[in-house]
Design a protein around this motif. Structure first.
Motif, mmCIF file in Angstrom:
data_model
loop_
_atom_site.group_PDB
_atom_site.id
_atom_site.type_symbol
_atom_site.label_atom_id
_atom_site.label_comp_id
_atom_site.label_asym_id
_atom_site.label_seq_id
_atom_site.Cartn_x
_atom_site.Cartn_y
_atom_site.Cartn_z
ATOM 1 N N GLU A 18 0.739 -1.207 0.012
ATOM 2 C CA GLU A 18 0.005 0.011 -0.084
ATOM 3 C C GLU A 18 0.766 1.294 0.065
ATOM 4 O O GLU A 18 2.008 1.258 0.738
ATOM 5 N N PRO A 19 0.554 2.210 -0.613
ATOM 6 C CA PRO A 19 1.189 3.448 -0.630
ATOM 7 C C PRO A 19 1.230 4.181 0.916
ATOM 8 O O PRO A 19 0.268 3.806 1.472
ATOM 9 N N SER A 20 2.344 4.632 1.019
ATOM 10 C CA SER A 20 2.256 5.282 2.631
ATOM 11 C C SER A 20 1.597 6.666 2.502
ATOM 12 O O SER A 20 1.327 7.199 1.554
ATOM 13 N N PRO A 21 1.120 6.963 3.789
ATOM 14 C CA PRO A 21 0.396 8.247 3.726
ATOM 15 C C PRO A 21 1.159 9.457 3.208
ATOM 16 O O PRO A 21 0.204 10.432 2.860
ATOM 17 N N THR A 22 2.387 9.688 3.284
ATOM 18 C CA THR A 22 2.955 10.878 2.981
ATOM 19 C C THR A 22 3.857 10.338 1.551
ATOM 20 O O THR A 22 4.548 11.399 0.945
ATOM 21 N N GLU A 23 3.618 9.543 0.928
ATOM 22 C CA GLU A 23 4.132 9.096 -0.330
ATOM 23 C C GLU A 23 3.693 10.018 -1.451
ATOM 24 O O GLU A 23 2.389 10.280 -1.468
ATOM 25 N N ASP A 24 4.510 10.657 -2.276
ATOM 26 C CA ASP A 24 4.040 11.664 -3.462
ATOM 27 C C ASP A 24 3.339 10.569 -4.495
ATOM 28 O O ASP A 24 4.223 9.931 -5.330
ATOM 29 N N LEU A 25 2.005 10.755 -4.751
ATOM 30 C CA LEU A 25 1.334 9.765 -5.634
ATOM 31 C C LEU A 25 1.636 10.077 -6.924
ATOM 32 O O LEU A 25 1.738 9.132 -7.825
ATOM 33 N N ILE A 26 1.693 11.383 -7.227
ATOM 34 C CA ILE A 26 1.802 11.737 -8.615
ATOM 35 C C ILE A 26 3.269 11.657 -9.168
ATOM 36 O O ILE A 26 3.643 11.070 -10.039
ATOM 37 N N GLU A 27 4.275 12.121 -8.272
ATOM 38 C CA GLU A 27 5.798 11.689 -8.697
ATOM 39 C C GLU A 27 6.152 10.508 -8.818
ATOM 40 O O GLU A 27 6.968 10.033 -9.510
ATOM 41 N N ASP A 60 -3.258 19.155 -3.981
ATOM 42 C CA ASP A 60 -4.270 18.282 -3.237
ATOM 43 C C ASP A 60 -4.418 16.676 -3.467
ATOM 44 O O ASP A 60 -5.138 16.112 -2.447
ATOM 45 N N PHE A 61 -3.783 16.372 -4.322
ATOM 46 C CA PHE A 61 -3.836 14.853 -4.771
ATOM 47 C C PHE A 61 -2.564 14.186 -4.439
ATOM 48 O O PHE A 61 -2.451 13.058 -4.976
ATOM 49 N N ARG A 62 -1.517 14.896 -3.926
ATOM 50 C CA ARG A 62 -0.130 14.179 -3.851
ATOM 51 C C ARG A 62 -0.035 13.022 -3.016
ATOM 52 O O ARG A 62 0.726 11.983 -3.258
ATOM 53 N N THR A 63 -0.668 13.049 -1.872
ATOM 54 C CA THR A 63 -0.519 12.170 -0.963
ATOM 55 C C THR A 63 -1.675 11.771 -0.299
ATOM 56 O O THR A 63 -2.684 12.433 -0.346
ATOM 57 N N ARG A 66 -2.911 14.471 2.390
ATOM 58 C CA ARG A 66 -3.573 15.487 1.750
ATOM 59 C C ARG A 66 -4.946 15.075 1.103
ATOM 60 O O ARG A 66 -5.925 15.994 1.297
ATOM 61 N N ILE A 67 -5.112 14.069 0.618
ATOM 62 C CA ILE A 67 -6.277 13.661 -0.005
ATOM 63 C C ILE A 67 -7.416 13.558 1.003
ATOM 64 O O ILE A 67 -8.284 13.951 1.163
ATOM 65 N N GLU A 68 -6.936 12.865 2.303
ATOM 66 C CA GLU A 68 -7.893 12.500 3.628
ATOM 67 C C GLU A 68 -8.353 14.025 3.810
ATOM 68 O O GLU A 68 -9.510 14.477 4.176
ATOM 69 N N HIS A 69 -7.260 14.845 4.014
ATOM 70 C CA HIS A 69 -7.624 16.336 4.786
ATOM 71 C C HIS A 69 -8.385 17.296 3.832
ATOM 72 O O HIS A 69 -9.526 17.756 4.223
#
Length: 80
Positions: A18-27, A60-63, A66-69
């Motif tokens: 699973e991606p970590s909560p702070t991983e930059d999903l876009i990068e 707003d979609f990077r991690t 951020r998405i949750e917040h």
């Protein structure tokens, strides 16, 4: 957040975690432009609100944090 992580893993079958909560999903290219609208629909479904793309930024979609917040907290006031 579990459903979002599952969606990301489905779109990235080579991802063995699973991606970590702070991983930059876009990068990390876990969310790309081809899947972005589908991702928006998922967030709208989960939040019960529509997302005005003129009121958000790519950041707003990077991690997952951020998405949750930005979209999944009850007080998130950025949707219409």
């Amino acid at each position: 957040m579990k459903r979002i992580a599952e969606w990301i893993q489905t779109k990235n079958p080579e991802l063995d975690r699973e991606p970590s909560p702070t991983e930059d999903l876009i990068e990390a290219r876990l969310i790309d432009s081809l899947d972005f609208l589908e991702f928006i629909y998922l967030l709208e479904d989960l939040s019960g609100r529509s997302i005005d793309l003129q009121e958000v930024s790519v950041d707003d979609f990077r991690t997952l944090e951020r998405i949750e917040h930005r979209f999944l907290r009850p007080e998130a006031g950025t949707t219409s």
